[in-house]
Scaffold this active site. Structure first.
Site: not given
Lengths: 319, 173
Positions: A133, A185
């Site tokens: 990765s 949020k």
């Protein structure tokens, strides 16, 4: 009150311990590592050795006094720049990393590409046990990638982890709530199921980062994206499989990587001068000592710290 | 603790060795010796802790037999103390060894100066060890020094014998 005899006794202890500690820290400094220890380069080294180990994340160092191993992107960036400024003929990246954050991996990748484009310094990557990765992201910026046949690499992809603890909390009678300034949020809140809007937003981020990852590999390796895509579904590849997929250039160990680096950078010396970057500082060695002592004394502490750290980082190139 | 440490170092004649100070000195000596070994062998951080444990074990065993040999020998000269008092005194007498790290540091700057400092540390150890042994066993300091040298020589001979015996058996049988 401090009396003279107490101060003297304390000074004796401190001086003796400090001297012994600094002797040891100096002796194990990576700057002492060289193929030709008696001829440590004063000017440009033939090969600048940069190690990237553990998870790659933002910061000046991967491990503080209480943190385990890891590679801080700032430290790596500084090392690459320093090697380039020292006009090293080549940079040999020793990568042993399961991945890291998208931003930190990208920052290192960009600095390596800049080195390739704006200087004569060649970049070779040597993949260790794991270079998956984010670890492979960084490696793809190299002119040449050397891997061991059994190296675990690939894992090309991006992941955002989510958790929903609400069924469990419901069972024990805990209710969670919040006051927020906007609908997103409390995105990734583990106390409720994610909404379709949040899912779309997060998937968009993942897709964008994934596309960037693919484009970076394509640019670094000089391959079309279509040739990478069949292997870019998150799968892990062995070094041998990666060679067949053209994700690495050759198989070999450290000494093979040195030979390859010599060839690519046209280094004529039989025994090239190798210098570790960045130079080790007293605090870093002390930090390593404390980390090693803590990880030996408290089994599993590193894994716990990593889990805590990674829970705070949503966009990860690491599985 | 610091008071006791200071008194033990500089006014040992007036102060009987306390267990706490003996433990502090033992800890410091083992730590410094481990770091010295780490420096000489260029041990990585991960290898230092096993070395510390090894040195603690080796130090405890070595100290026990060294103190036992000293106890046996000084008892012949009329020594009167208890074995564990002598054990504490032996430990406390080793305090100049904490400067062996400083000696190594100096050696990296000047080999001759470092060697001189190492010699000073060795003489210091012999002096403090003989003094604390003399106080503990109520014998003359010269007699204590001779006892230490004899014990060291006998230990050397014992190690030599340990190697020679298997060789004798191997060749002779």
């Amino acid at each position: 009150m401090w009396r003279t005899d107490r101060v003297l006794a304390l000074a004796l202890i401190v001086v003796s311990l400090f001297a012994a500690l600094s002797n040891w820290l100096t002796s194990v400094s990576p700057q002492a590592d060289s193929v030709r220890p008696s001829q440590v380069a004063i000017d440009a080294p033939d090969i600048a050795l940069i190690q990237i180990s553990g998870s790659i994340s933002e910061g000046s160092s991967g491990g503080g006094f209480l943190q385990g191993g890891g590679s801080g992107s700032n430290k790596i960036l500084k090392a690459i720049k320093q090697a380039r400024d020292d006009k090293a003929k080549a940079i040999l990246l020793q990568i042993n990393s399961p991945g890291g954050t998208a931003s930190a991996s990208n920052a290192i990748y960009r600095e390596l590409i800049r080195t390739r484009q704006n200087s004569d310094t060649k970049v070779v990557a040597l993949l260790g046990d794991v270079a998956a990765s984010g670890g492979y992201y960084v490696a793809s910026a190299a002119d040449h990638i050397v891997a061991n046949a059994d190296t675990l690499t690939g894992s090309i992809g991006v992941i955002i982890r989510t958790q929903n603890l609400s069924p469990l909390l419901e069972k024990v009678g805990v209710e969670n709530g919040n006051f927020k300034s906007g609908q997103f949020k409390d995105i990734l809140s583990p106390y409720r199921e994610s909404t379709p809007g949040e899912q779309a937003l997060l998937q968009g981020l993942v897709d964008e980062s994934y596309q960037g990852f693919l484009e970076a590999i394509a640019e670094g390796r000089g391959m079309p994206i279509d040739a990478i895509k069949p292997y870019a579904d998150g799968r892990v590849l062995s070094g041998k499989q990666a060679l067949e997929a053209k994700l690495v250039d050759s198989l070999g160990n450290y000494f093979d990587a040195i030979e390859t680096t010599k060839e690519i950078a046209q280094i004529s010396a039989d025994e090239p001068t190798i210098r570790s970057y960045p130079g080790s500082r007293f605090q870093e060695r002390l930090s390593e000592l404390l980390s090693a002592t803590i990880s030996q004394s408290i089994p599993g502490v590193q894994q716990a710290q990593q889990a805590l750290q990674w829970n705070q980082i949503p966009l990860a190139l690491w599985e | 603790m610091l008071d006791a440490f200071y008194r033990q170092l500089f006014r040992a004649d007036e102060t009987p060795p306390s267990s706490a100070v003996a433990a502090l000195i033992a800890g410091l000596v083992v730590l410094v010796m481990t770091l010295n070994a780490g420096s000489s062998l260029q041990l990585p951080p991960s290898a230092l802790s096993p070395f510390l444990v090894l040195f603690l074990l080796g130090g405890a065993l070595g100290l026990f037999w060294f103190a036992a040999a000293l106890f046996a020998l000084t008892s012949l000269w009329g020594g009167t103390s208890h074995f564990f008092t002598l054990l504490r005194s032996t430990l406390v007498g080793l305090w100049p060894l904490i400067f062996s790290g400083v000696a190594l540091s100096i050696q990296s700057v000047s080999l001759a100066l470092g060697a001189l400092f190492s010699l000073a540390v060795t003489i210091g150890v012999l002096f403090t060890l003989s003094r604390s042994l003399a106080v503990a066993q109520s014998i003359n300091q010269w007699l204590a020094l001779i006892s230490i040298l004899v014990v060291i020589a006998l230990s050397g001979l014992a190690i030599f014998g340990l190697f020679l015996w298997p060789l004798m058996l191997l060749v002779g049988l």
